[in-house]
Write an enzyme that holds these catalytic residues in place. Structure first.
Site: not given
Ligand code: PEP
Ligand code: MG
Length: 929
Positions: A23, A93, A102, A104, A337, A453, A812, A880, A900
């Site tokens: 920020k 902030r 989570g 503040m 952002r 949210h 394989s 595989c 592969y």
């Protein structure tokens, strides 16, 4: 001199994320670019770390630097902090390097007290506004900084409204609000035992401390643990002069994305609330207007905002998420952002930006998470289906979901653990609900907008979400919601369509989505750079077709036993299994005598041998089991031939690896325990005929029981003990190949033997099966190009890969079994039991059945690749196991130089992108095969 802990916005820039947080770096960059940003300063992440290092004390010099910086803001705004005539108010902030739930929440209007509120009235001439700001401040500060239960304030506010007969907050007068201020202050005193701090400097000090403390609160620590973010990054603190979006109808506040975060469309997308403060939008308390309404309400401000949005996007070369406030017609930019987006938007934005010349193709490939792509391939609601729409909310995150309605996150988690599909229904969500959102099929909320949210988190998780569905009346205590008289209780099935915002009663039919043109283009760029081929695991022609549509370059695993489980085949398979032992013994007796007769030892009398052979043949001919066995094999061969034809046709020109029968045979039979119960019941009833039948079956099943079937009679061991089964399969493969080749198609079968541990197993199987392959080709007078190879799925095979490669043209890696056998962990028993604990307690970094264990299983693979290619430089090597579709594991396969990876059809596009990202991260020199 003390270290520099504080940077004015004019002193920072976008590169300083580590020090100033996301920020802080963002507002500094906007300030540098000349955008209208209210002045402010950032306290560094280093200050946060120093605060912890000294036992939660401000480091030396910090406070003095804060006061210095405040003076600069005072000069710029012409206001003074704590001044009763012309007060400066600020917001505080948190802002770490990564945006993190989570942490503040924001505190607004800091600096207000009984004196300065008078100054605010004088500045604005609006007493109501000033007291509203003041009561909000006490409320926020009380909740966020002093940790008081917000309900206390909310309840008081509601009571007040009821008392005075106000409908909305806006109906409260200045006088009501002034009373509320006094009452809120009393709540604070009751809760903390001290008066509300009226000194603005003390308010500021406490707020800064609270931001620092929030770095170590439980939610933040858990989040960092989960996402492997180090704890020593620290958070920055941003202090900024307030501007007011609630100064009247020429003011407002909003959030907007520079492109549509759902679809990726190039258009301003967002919402704003006239006459409101920022938290009103984010908290989803009042439902805001779309940003387009701003164009009507304040056309000049809208144009200006649009210009800034474009400028910021060009500057950062990425879609931006912007926050702004309009104070009496003047626009202020508060945050920029990089914006969170849905999978579809991520793809479209990346591709569009290449066409716009903003980024190059490699950058576009890096910007899309491979996992996101799978979301785009998830089923949608069949548009032809008749559905009962009971409500409509915002289409906050795309995709459709069906599940049982559940009203809290813990319950959602508990039910999901039992394998239930759930839809989490909440009035609104907050970070405490994330564990429930993680396990839910989808999320439905009654409040909040497209940037609430619930919406933001759901988009990040790729889960469907319908938000702000205000018609729902949710009763959390009764665990139900009501809409239009319909009551949906916990456990009732509902569906949501996050693409349209519909809430639907009951289950809905889902359909396959199409690849968008942008996704096709992005994947074509991936194909240009990746070095790994991407094949698919497919057992049926329809899966093979899907795989091919999604870009598979071959079939890496066709599990033939899946064909055996089809209901029309199972009776044949059961007959075959029950007769296998007897029939094979009879066949072997005949074969042994034939061999002896062809080349008798001196002590053997040919005439006697001849007699014995006739007798063995007679016994064989008389055996019911023998006939049943070969008859079912013949019929299965016809069916399998058709199955293989279907796959070869679809895969025209591409390799198809067909694995011969692998699972322990009892998997095809009724369960021993069930049979025992049936037989006991029949015995009690005394039912003769059926009893005899079931008893026979029970004996057979009992005879085949194994203590540890995954390590028992399965894989190539079956083929060796009951050779007719593998011979039948190989005949079916070649007959199908010959037929499809005759249709003008190109077939490339690769025959794969499972669970080999010793070279001799492979030699025996190969010798016997090559004979069959030759015979079928000779009979038809055609040749089929084919390969013969093996799975590497037990450690011994990996360890002796140099020997194994002598008899195998390809390997394989069956990393499902290789992981089980390397760890000595039975997957079926472990997952959901101790393995979960192991991962939670960090004994294992990840579930090794999801993400390949590089250090153990990976070491075996590396060894096997090296040793195998030493023996046979053109050895074809693939994977595989399920890891073949996991991006992290794919990166490892790229590093090993495999040819592969083979993944389920839906993960083929994921694997294409993951392989490209791996190649971009670590280009390899081409290997031999
Ligand atoms: C494996 O073991 O990785 C594999 C692909 O085989 P299956 O999962 O069928 O045992
Ligand atoms: Mg296996």
């Amino acid at each position: 001199m003390a270290k520099k802990w504080v940077y004015l916005f004019t002193e920072g820039n976008a590169q300083m994320r580590d020090l100033l947080g996301g920020k802080g770096a963002g507002v500094a960059e906007m300030t540098r670019a000349g955008l209208p940003v209210p002045p402010g300063f950032t306290i560094t992440t280093e200050a946060c770390n120093a605060y912890y290092a000294s036992g939660r004390q401000f480091p030396e010099g910090l406070w003095e630097q804060v006061l210095e910086a405040l003076k600069v803001i005072e000069r710029e705004t012409g206001k003074r902090f704590g001044d009763p005539t012309n007060p400066l108010l600020v917001s505080v902030r948190s802002g770490a390097k990564f945006s993190m739930p989570g942490m503040m929440d924001t505190v607004l209007n800091l600096g207000l007290n009984d004196e300065t509120v008078k100054g605010l009235i004088a500045q604005t001439g609006n007493e109501r506004f000033a007291y509203d700001a003041y009561r909000r401040f006490i409320q926020m500060f009380g909740k966020i900084v002093l940790g008081i239960d917000p309900e206390r304030f909310e309840r008081r506010l509601e009571e007040k409204k009821r008392q005075v007969g106000a409908q909305a907050d806006t109906d409260l007068t200045a006088e009501h609000l002034r009373d509320l201020v006094e009452e809120f202050k009393r709540i604070v005193e009751e809760e903390t035992g001290r008066p509300f701090p009226s000194d603005p400097y003390e308010q500021l000090r406490l707020a800064i401390q609270a931001v620092f403390n929030s770095w170590m609160n439980k939610r933040a620590v858990d989040y960092r643990n989960f996402h492997k973010i180090p704890h020593d990054l620290g958070t920055a603190v941003n202090v900024q002069a307030m501007v007011f979006g609630n100064m009247g109808w020429d003011s407002g506040t909003g959030v907007a994305f520079t492109r549509n975060p759902l679809t990726g469309e190039k258009e301003l997308y967002g919402e704003y609330l006239p006459n409101a403060q920022g938290e009103d939008v984010v908290a989803g308390i009042r439902t805001p207007k779309p940003i387009a309404a701003l164009k009507e309400d304040m056309p000049e401000v809208y144009e200006q905002f649009k210009r800034y949005a474009e400028m910021l996007e060009r500057h950062y070369r990425d879609m931006q998420d912007l926050e702004f406030t309009i104070e009496r017609g003047k626009l202020y930019m508060l945050q920029t952002r990089s914006g969170k987006r849905s999978a579809a938007a991520a793809v479209k934005i990346a591709v569009d930006m290449v066409h716009e010349g903003l980024i190059d193709k490699a950058e576009a490939l890096k910007r899309v998470e491979p996992e996101q792509i799978e979301q785009l391939l998830h089923p949608q609601i069949d548009p032809r289906a008749k559905v009962q729409v009971i409500a409509r909310g915002l289409n906050a995150s795309p995709g459709a979901a069906t599940g049982k309605a559940v009203f809290d996150a813990d319950r959602a988690e508990a039910l999901a653990r039992q394998g239930e599909k759930v839809i989490l229904v909440r009035p609104e969500t907050n970070p405490d609900d994330v564990h429930g959102m993680l396990v839910a099929q989808g999320i439905l909320t009654a409040r909040g907008g497209a940037t609430s949210h619930a919406a933001v988190v759901a988009r990040g998780l790729g889960k469907p979400c319908v938000a702000g569905c205000e018609a729902l009346q949710i009763d959390l205590e009764k665990r139900q919601f009501t809409v239009d008289g319909i009551v949906v209780k916990e456990g009732d099935v509902i569906s949501i369509n996050g693409s349209t915002g519909e809430v639907i009663l009951g289950e809905v039919p889902l359909i396959e989505p199409e690849l968008s043109p942008e996704l096709r283009e992005l994947l074509s760029w991936a194909d240009e750079v990746r070095q790994l081929q991407v094949w698919a695991n497919a057992d049926y022609p329809r899966d093979a077709a899907k795989a091919r549509e999604y870009g598979a370059q071959g079939i890496g695993l066709c599990r033939t036993e899946h064909m055996f489980f089809e209901p029309d085949r199972l009776p044949l398979v059961r007959t075959m299994i029950l007769a296998a032992a007897e029939a094979t013994a009879l066949d072997r007796a005949v074969a042994d005598l034939e061999a002896a007769l062809a080349n008798p030892r001196p002590d053997q009398d040919p005439a006697r041998l001849q007699q014995q052979l006739a007798e063995a043949r007679r016994r064989r001919e008389a055996s019911e089991a023998w006939h049943a066995y070969h008859d079912s094999l013949r019929r299965l061969e016809v069916i399998q031939t058709e199955d293989f034809k279907g796959i070869f046709r679809v895969m025209d020109g591409l390799p198809v690896v067909i694995r011969l029968l692998d699972p322990p045979l009892h998997e095809f039979l009724p369960r021993y325990e069930d049979l025992l119960v049936e037989v006991t019941e029949l015995r009690l009833k005394g039912d003769g005929a059926e009893l005899a039948e079931k008893e026979k079956l029970l004996r057979a099943v009992a005879g085949m029981r194994e203590a540890n079937p995954m390590l028992g009679l399965r894989g190539c061991r079956l083929g060796i003990l009951f050779p007719a089964i593998y011979e039948m399969q190989v005949r079916a493969i070649f007959r199908a190949a010959i037929a499809v080749q005759a249709e003008g198609k190109v077939v490339k079968p690769e025959i794969m033997i499972p669970l080999v541990g010793h070279i001799n197993e492979l030699r025996v199987a190969r010798e016997q099966l090559e004979r069959v392959a030759q015979a079928v080709q000779a009979e038809a007078g055609v040749t089929i190009p084919y390969k013969f190879g093996t799975m590497i799925e037990v450690p011994r095979a990996a360890l002796t890969a140099d020997e194994i490669a002598q008899a195998a043209e390809f390997f394989s890696f069956g990393t499902n079994d290789l992981t089980q056998t390397t760890f000595g962990i039975s997957r079926d028993d472990a997952e959901g039991k101790f393995l979960l604990q192991y991962v939670e307690r960090k004994i294992l970094p990840q579930n090794p059945f999801q993400v390949l264990d590089r250090d153990g299983v990976g070491k075996l693979m590396r060894w096997a690749v090296e040793q195998g290619r030493q023996t046979r430089p053109d050895l074809e090597v693939g994977i595989c196991g399920e890891h073949g579709g996991d991006p992290e594991s794919i990166a490892f396969c790229h590093e090993l130089g495999l040819n592969y990876v083979s993944a389920s059809p839906y993960r083929v596009p994921v694997a294409r992108l993951a392989a490209a990202q791996a190649a971009l991260a670590r280009p390899l020199v081409a290997h031999t095969a």
